[in-house]
Design a protein around this motif. Structure first.
Motif, PDB file in Angstrom:
ATOM      1  N   SER A 117       0.819  -1.212   0.000  1.00 32.66           N
ATOM      2  CA  SER A 117       0.000   0.000   0.000  1.00 32.66           C
ATOM      3  C   SER A 117       0.851   1.260   0.000  1.00 32.66           C
ATOM      4  CB  SER A 117      -0.937  -0.009   1.219  1.00 32.66           C
ATOM      5  OG  SER A 117      -0.181  -0.104   2.425  1.00 32.66           O
ATOM      6  N   ARG A 118       2.101   1.136   0.426  1.00 31.42           N
ATOM      7  CA  ARG A 118       3.016   2.272   0.406  1.00 31.42           C
ATOM      8  C   ARG A 118       4.431   1.745   0.235  1.00 31.42           C
ATOM      9  NH1 ARG A 118       5.515   2.980   5.367  1.00 31.42           N
ATOM     10  NH2 ARG A 118       4.696   1.744   7.102  1.00 31.42           N
ATOM     11  N   PRO A 119       5.327   2.549  -0.315  1.00 26.08           N
ATOM     12  CA  PRO A 119       6.692   2.068  -0.551  1.00 26.08           C
ATOM     13  C   PRO A 119       7.522   2.042   0.724  1.00 26.08           C
ATOM     14  CG  PRO A 119       6.504   4.341  -1.254  1.00 26.08           C
ATOM     15  CD  PRO A 119       5.117   3.920  -0.846  1.00 26.08           C
ATOM     16  N   LEU A 120       8.567   1.222   0.703  1.00 21.50           N
ATOM     17  CA  LEU A 120       9.566   1.171   1.769  1.00 21.50           C
ATOM     18  C   LEU A 120      10.901   1.572   1.171  1.00 21.50           C
ATOM     19  CD1 LEU A 120      10.508   0.326   4.660  1.00 21.50           C
ATOM     20  CD2 LEU A 120      10.907  -1.957   3.707  1.00 21.50           C
ATOM     21  N   LYS A 121      11.524   2.604   1.712  1.00 19.93           N
ATOM     22  CA  LYS A 121      12.811   3.066   1.197  1.00 19.93           C
ATOM     23  C   LYS A 121      13.935   2.253   1.825  1.00 19.93           C
ATOM     24  CE  LYS A 121      13.329   7.330   0.082  1.00 19.93           C
ATOM     25  NZ  LYS A 121      13.606   7.168  -1.373  1.00 19.93           N
ATOM     26  N   PHE A 122      14.769   1.711   0.971  1.00 14.69           N
ATOM     27  CA  PHE A 122      15.909   0.913   1.432  1.00 14.69           C
ATOM     28  C   PHE A 122      17.083   1.175   0.513  1.00 14.69           C
ATOM     29  CE2 PHE A 122      18.234  -3.251   1.153  1.00 14.69           C
ATOM     30  CZ  PHE A 122      18.810  -3.200   2.412  1.00 14.69           C
ATOM     31  N   CYS A 123      18.166   1.646   1.078  1.00  9.79           N
ATOM     32  CA  CYS A 123      19.387   1.971   0.311  1.00  9.79           C
ATOM     33  C   CYS A 123      19.077   2.911  -0.858  1.00  9.79           C
ATOM     34  CB  CYS A 123      20.074   0.700  -0.189  1.00  9.79           C
ATOM     35  SG  CYS A 123      20.807  -0.279   1.130  1.00  9.79           S
ATOM     36  N   GLY A 124      18.218   3.896  -0.590  1.00  8.74           N
ATOM     37  CA  GLY A 124      17.911   4.913  -1.587  1.00  8.74           C
ATOM     38  C   GLY A 124      16.902   4.514  -2.634  1.00  8.74           C
ATOM     39  N   VAL A 125      16.313   3.336  -2.528  1.00  9.56           N
ATOM     40  CA  VAL A 125      15.347   2.860  -3.519  1.00  9.56           C
ATOM     41  C   VAL A 125      14.020   2.593  -2.815  1.00  9.56           C
ATOM     42  CG1 VAL A 125      14.807   1.044  -5.208  1.00  9.56           C
ATOM     43  CG2 VAL A 125      17.177   1.804  -4.899  1.00  9.56           C
ATOM     44  N   GLU A 151      23.118  -3.538   5.574  1.00  3.38           N
ATOM     45  CA  GLU A 151      21.982  -2.629   5.653  1.00  3.38           C
ATOM     46  C   GLU A 151      20.682  -3.395   5.903  1.00  3.38           C
ATOM     47  OE1 GLU A 151      25.166  -0.734   3.152  1.00  3.38           O
ATOM     48  OE2 GLU A 151      24.275  -2.710   3.372  1.00  3.38           O
ATOM     49  N   ALA A 152      20.607  -4.625   5.365  1.00  2.00           N
ATOM     50  CA  ALA A 152      19.411  -5.443   5.580  1.00  2.00           C
ATOM     51  C   ALA A 152      19.278  -5.847   7.042  1.00  2.00           C
ATOM     52  CB  ALA A 152      19.467  -6.682   4.689  1.00  2.00           C
ATOM     53  N   ILE A 153      20.397  -6.107   7.703  1.00  2.00           N
ATOM     54  CA  ILE A 153      20.358  -6.432   9.140  1.00  2.00           C
ATOM     55  C   ILE A 153      19.748  -5.273   9.919  1.00  2.00           C
ATOM     56  CG2 ILE A 153      21.798  -6.828  11.169  1.00  2.00           C
ATOM     57  CD1 ILE A 153      23.694  -8.436   9.406  1.00  2.00           C
ATOM     58  N   ALA A 154      20.194  -4.056   9.582  1.00  2.00           N
ATOM     59  CA  ALA A 154      19.640  -2.874  10.266  1.00  2.00           C
ATOM     60  C   ALA A 154      18.164  -2.685   9.914  1.00  2.00           C
ATOM     61  CB  ALA A 154      20.442  -1.638   9.876  1.00  2.00           C
ATOM     62  N   LEU A 155      17.789  -2.978   8.681  1.00  2.00           N
ATOM     63  CA  LEU A 155      16.397  -2.803   8.251  1.00  2.00           C
ATOM     64  C   LEU A 155      15.441  -3.651   9.080  1.00  2.00           C
ATOM     65  CD1 LEU A 155      14.344  -1.672   6.139  1.00  2.00           C
ATOM     66  CD2 LEU A 155      14.807  -3.751   4.806  1.00  2.00           C
ATOM     67  N   LEU A 156      15.835  -4.893   9.360  1.00  2.00           N
ATOM     68  CA  LEU A 156      14.920  -5.801  10.067  1.00  2.00           C
ATOM     69  C   LEU A 156      14.627  -5.338  11.493  1.00  2.00           C
ATOM     70  CD1 LEU A 156      15.968  -9.411   9.014  1.00  2.00           C
ATOM     71  CD2 LEU A 156      14.257  -7.891   8.028  1.00  2.00           C
ATOM     72  N   THR A 157      15.483  -4.514  12.050  1.00  2.00           N
ATOM     73  CA  THR A 157      15.255  -4.018  13.412  1.00  2.00           C
ATOM     74  C   THR A 157      14.492  -2.699  13.426  1.00  2.00           C
ATOM     75  OG1 THR A 157      17.380  -2.846  13.454  1.00  2.00           O
ATOM     76  CG2 THR A 157      17.369  -5.148  14.184  1.00  2.00           C
ATOM     77  N   SER A 158      14.167  -2.190  12.239  1.00  2.00           N
ATOM     78  CA  SER A 158      13.517  -0.884  12.170  1.00  2.00           C
ATOM     79  C   SER A 158      12.003  -1.017  12.211  1.00  2.00           C
ATOM     80  CB  SER A 158      13.935  -0.147  10.898  1.00  2.00           C
ATOM     81  OG  SER A 158      13.363  -0.787   9.762  1.00  2.00           O
ATOM     82  N   SER A 159      11.350   0.010  12.723  1.00  3.29           N
ATOM     83  CA  SER A 159       9.880   0.028  12.742  1.00  3.29           C
ATOM     84  C   SER A 159       9.316   0.184  11.340  1.00  3.29           C
ATOM     85  CB  SER A 159       9.395   1.171  13.635  1.00  3.29           C
ATOM     86  OG  SER A 159       9.906   2.422  13.167  1.00  3.29           O
ATOM     87  N   ASP A 160      10.091   0.812  10.436  1.00  2.92           N
ATOM     88  CA  ASP A 160       9.605   0.989   9.061  1.00  2.92           C
ATOM     89  C   ASP A 160       9.334  -0.355   8.403  1.00  2.92           C
ATOM     90  OD1 ASP A 160       9.746   3.703   9.293  1.00  2.92           O
ATOM     91  OD2 ASP A 160      11.697   3.890   8.295  1.00  2.92           O
ATOM     92  N   PHE A 161      10.292  -1.280   8.544  1.00  6.47           N
ATOM     93  CA  PHE A 161      10.080  -2.607   7.946  1.00  6.47           C
ATOM     94  C   PHE A 161       8.937  -3.328   8.643  1.00  6.47           C
ATOM     95  CE2 PHE A 161      10.848  -7.207   7.991  1.00  6.47           C
ATOM     96  CZ  PHE A 161      10.837  -7.460   6.626  1.00  6.47           C
ATOM     97  N   ASP A 162       8.883  -3.224   9.950  1.00  8.06           N
ATOM     98  CA  ASP A 162       7.843  -3.907  10.714  1.00  8.06           C
ATOM     99  C   ASP A 162       6.457  -3.446  10.253  1.00  8.06           C
ATOM    100  OD1 ASP A 162       7.525  -5.707  13.194  1.00  8.06           O
ATOM    101  OD2 ASP A 162       6.211  -4.010  13.658  1.00  8.06           O
ATOM    102  N   ASN A 163       6.299  -2.161  10.113  1.00 11.33           N
ATOM    103  CA  ASN A 163       5.000  -1.626   9.688  1.00 11.33           C
ATOM    104  C   ASN A 163       4.696  -1.978   8.233  1.00 11.33           C
ATOM    105  OD1 ASN A 163       4.532  -0.453  12.196  1.00 11.33           O
ATOM    106  ND2 ASN A 163       5.593   1.457  11.625  1.00 11.33           N
ATOM    107  N   TRP A 164       5.713  -1.875   7.381  1.00 11.42           N
ATOM    108  CA  TRP A 164       5.509  -2.168   5.955  1.00 11.42           C
ATOM    109  C   TRP A 164       5.093  -3.612   5.759  1.00 11.42           C
ATOM    110  CZ3 TRP A 164       8.235  -5.275   2.342  1.00 11.42           C
ATOM    111  CH2 TRP A 164       8.007  -5.000   0.998  1.00 11.42           C
ATOM    112  N   TYR A 165       5.795  -4.531   6.440  1.00 10.14           N
ATOM    113  CA  TYR A 165       5.500  -5.954   6.266  1.00 10.14           C
ATOM    114  C   TYR A 165       4.139  -6.316   6.857  1.00 10.14           C
ATOM    115  CZ  TYR A 165       6.100 -11.008   6.230  1.00 10.14           C
ATOM    116  OH  TYR A 165       5.914 -12.350   6.003  1.00 10.14           O
ATOM    117  N   LYS A 166       3.827  -5.779   8.027  1.00 13.59           N
ATOM    118  CA  LYS A 166       2.597  -6.173   8.714  1.00 13.59           C
ATOM    119  C   LYS A 166       1.349  -5.517   8.132  1.00 13.59           C
ATOM    120  CE  LYS A 166       4.703  -7.156  13.238  1.00 13.59           C
ATOM    121  NZ  LYS A 166       4.798  -6.720  14.658  1.00 13.59           N
ATOM    122  N   ARG A 167       1.482  -4.280   7.644  1.00 11.41           N
ATOM    123  CA  ARG A 167       0.302  -3.525   7.241  1.00 11.41           C
ATOM    124  C   ARG A 167       0.211  -3.242   5.746  1.00 11.41           C
ATOM    125  NH1 ARG A 167       1.023   1.079  12.004  1.00 11.41           N
ATOM    126  NH2 ARG A 167       1.048  -0.399  13.765  1.00 11.41           N
ATOM    127  N   GLY A 168       1.301  -3.493   5.035  1.00 10.81           N
ATOM    128  CA  GLY A 168       1.307  -3.086   3.632  1.00 10.81           C
ATOM    129  C   GLY A 168       0.625  -4.028   2.668  1.00 10.81           C
TER     130      GLY A 168
END
Length: 677
Positions: free
Chosen positions: A297-305, A323-340
């Motif tokens: 439903s919305r994009p997730l920015k990762f490494c400028g993309v 960078e992927a290790i850091a991403l998995l601990t972020s709320s952005d990924f958590d919200n994107w995966y769970k709600r997107g």
């Protein structure tokens, strides 16, 4: 690949000669190098040789001799085998080994790709007649023998004659399948993998590559030549292969139907050989809609993309691991995966993935395993990814073999397997191909041996289990391309002159190679070989393994190996106690060494054999006799005969005895006297 300046010709059988000093780089094929060759029987025939890599399994060795060329549309070797080959120079000496070789006839026509990688432009009629008809026939012939080509690309095409007309396809046997294909020519999942780890593939990958190559020939150029591999893969994931490669081009309706069909990213929807043949004869098929992943439903920015779907993010994570290790601990990924994606079970899935990452492997690697498991979960049929490793499951063996000298890569592969990531990949697949199902069974063996420490187990055993055609990588025979058990002892015999003095004819690689390729379980022999601290048991175990191999393959012309084995057994002989028996055994061993009879040597030295038993019994008896004599000596030297108490006791006994005798004599004399008088 060949040692420079070697003028001596190399023979393949009695017919072909190869000249290591004459390279023909124009005919190189992927990782295989081309050399000048001659045909002794038919000197008018122009041939060349392709020398395949010496560290990888080669599927062509078993296939090439079984059939003739596939019509006129595929280059097929006129001969193949393993030849002596110069592999290096040491001082003034040329070092020789063995390499796979394929002999090909030099094509009568020119390469389709011209100078500076210039592609010709074929119109619709030319594409159909000169390229697609030969391609479909070639693919049909290969399907009948179960061999994917996996090297269909513009640079591997030749004209049948001259510089135009019908096209033929170049070598597909000398290099690992898919290893020299660009990301544009490979399906999404294959393009994402390391080129050496793409696996054997199937006709579906060939049909895709045939379509991309045909599109390039129709356009006269590579439509994604200015893209990086990562950009090509992302574009294919997000828009589909057809839109990425041909979306902006003006195509004839019939060709658009064809390219949509063969460039379909969903394998089950991609055209088959049967559909290709139908289309060639005028049949039409419903347009195949591009298979694109569900959008968030919305994009997730990762490494400028900005990422809008899971497979694209999985690919991006595989390329940017930290960078992927850091991403998995972020709320952005958590919200994107769970709600997107509108998935109510998303939180449970995330919890399960993190739980499995923690369950298998050491605490220090949890984050890496979590990244890998999320990539597997989100990527669908994308390759197995772990740190720097990106490989299809069927390419895992080739990947391990290719990078075996790079310890960090080997360690990463071992970590991935111990973490059961291959099992996780299989569990996430809705459908498995036959070759993947077969590999899944092989993993059951791998699970049992990867953590065992003794010879014949560990990562060396995994290497040979994952790809049975992998040549033995023992430093002793690595240059001799040993892929069959029948070649092991002769290779060891040939390699001994170049080995340091005192080298034992066994190491972890040889043990693992034997354990993998013998047709029976070798656990008992491997357990005996693990007695490294007991020199006698260890050397006897080596002899036993060599005897088993020799018993199966009946090879006795091994003079150098026989001599080395005899020298190796000297400590075993010296362990016998009886001097005469040692001399006898040494004499017999020397005799058997000249005839290279390992079984006979084993009978002499076997710990359960009659000679060893007689020696042990005799030694035990000698020990007992010595102990008795030693006790007597100690008694004497300890004053046993002159001890005062003992002398007094003996004197008392002697006096009493003497007194008794004197008394008896007196009584007897008195009795006689009374009788007489």
């Amino acid at each position: 690949m060949a040692a420079p300046g070697v003028m001596e010709a190399v023979e393949l059988g009695d017919r072909y000669e190869i000249v290591p000093s004459k390279r023909l780089s124009a005919f190189d094929s992927g990782m295989a190098e081309a050399y000048a060759a001659t045909d002794r029987v038919d000197s008018s025939r122009k041939v060349f040789a392709l020398i395949a890599p010496g560290h990888l399994a080669n599927r062509g060795l078993g296939i090439a001799p079984t059939r003739n060329a596939a019509g006129n549309y595929l280059m097929w070797p006129v001969a193949s085998g393993i030849v002596d080959w110069p592999v290096g120079v040491e001082g003034s000496e040329v070092l020789w080994g063995r390499r796979p070789v394929f002999i090909y006839g030099i094509p009568a026509g020119e390469k389709v790709v011209g100078a500076n990688n210039q592609l010709p432009t074929l119109n619709e009629s030319q594409l159909l007649k000169n390229y697609l008809q030969p391609a479909v026939q070639m693919l049909r012939d290969l399907v009948l023998i179960g061999l994917p080509h996996r090297a269909i690309r513009p640079q591997n095409l030749y004209y049948q004659s001259g510089n135009g007309g019908d096209i033929m396809f170049g070598d597909c046997l000398a290099s690992p399948p898919g290893s020299h294909q660009s990301a544009a020519l490979e399906t999404i999942d294959a393009a994402m993998a390391d080129p050496i780890g793409r696996g054997g593939g199937s006709a579906a990958e060939d049909i895709y590559a045939m379509g991309v190559t045909g599109l390039m020939l129709y356009l006269g150029r590579d439509p994604v030549a200015n893209f990086t591999d990562e950009q090509i893969i992302n574009a294919k994931i997000n828009s589909g292969s057809f839109s990425t490669l041909a979306g902006g081009e003006k195509l004839a309706p019939s060709l658009a139907e064809f390219f949509r069909g063969v460039l379909c990213d969903k394998v089950s929807d991609r055209w088959t050989i049967k559909q290709l043949e139908g289309w060639m004869t005028g049949a039409h098929f419903n347009p195949t809609l591009p298979s694109v992943p569900q959008r968030a439903s919305r994009p997730l920015k990762f490494c400028g993309v900005d990422y809008l779907n899971k497979p694209a993010l999985a690919h991006g994570m595989s390329r940017h691991w930290n960078e992927a290790i850091a991403l998995l601990t972020s709320s952005d990924f958590d919200n994107w995966y769970k709600r997107g994606f509108g998935d109510e079970k998303a939180p449970d899935k995330m919890m399960r993935i993190h739980g499995l990452a923690a369950a298998y492997g050491p605490q220090s690697g949890i984050r890496d395993r979590a990244v890998s498991r999320f990539i597997i979960h989100m990527g669908g049929h994308l390759p197995l990814c772990y740190k720097e490793i990106r490989t299809s499951l069927t390419g895992l063996g080739a990947m391990l073999s290719h990078y075996y000298e790079r310890k960090e890569k080997v360690q990463q592969i071992a970590e991935a397997m111990r973490a059961r990531l291959p099992h996780n990949w299989f569990e996430e697949q809705p459908n498995l191909r036959p070759e993947e199902m077969q590999l899944r069974r092989s993993l059951e063996t791998v699970d049992k041996v990867i953590d065992r420490q003794g010879p014949g187990y560990g990562i060396e055993r995994v290497l040979y289990e994952l790809d049975r055609g992998t040549p033995c990588k023992s430093p002793l025979v690595a240059d001799y391309y040993v892929v069959e058990m029948a070649d092991l002892l002769p290779a060891m015999d040939a390699a001994i002159p170049g080995a340091p003095h005192g080298t034992l004819p066994m190491d972890r690689h040889i043990a693992a190679f034997i354990a993998t390729n013998m047709k029976r379980l070798m656990d008992n022999e491997m357990i005996a070989l693990a007695n490294r601290n007991d020199e006698i048991l260890y050397r006897t175990a080596i002899l036993r393994l060599l005897a088993i191999v020799q018993r199966v393959h009946q090879q006795y012309s091994l003079p150098r190996l026989g001599q080395v084995v005899a020298e190796m057994l000297e400590p075993v002989i010296a362990a016998f106690h009886n001097t005469g028996m040692r001399d006898h055994i040494r004499s017999e061993i020397d005799k058997h060494a000249k005839e290279c009879r390992f079984d006979e040597m084993l009978l002499l030295l076997d710990g359960e054999g009659s000679l060893k038993k007689a020696d042990n019994d005799g030694f035990a008896a000698a020990i007992q006799e010595y102990a008795n004599l030693e006790r007597g000596r100690l008694w004497l030297t300890g004053g046993g005969l002159t001890d005062t108490a003992r002398v007094r006791g003996i004197a008392h006994k002697v006096a009493a005895t003497t007194s008794a005798l004197a008394c008896s004599a007196s009584l007897a004399a008195y009795g006689v006297f009374t009788m007489l008088f």
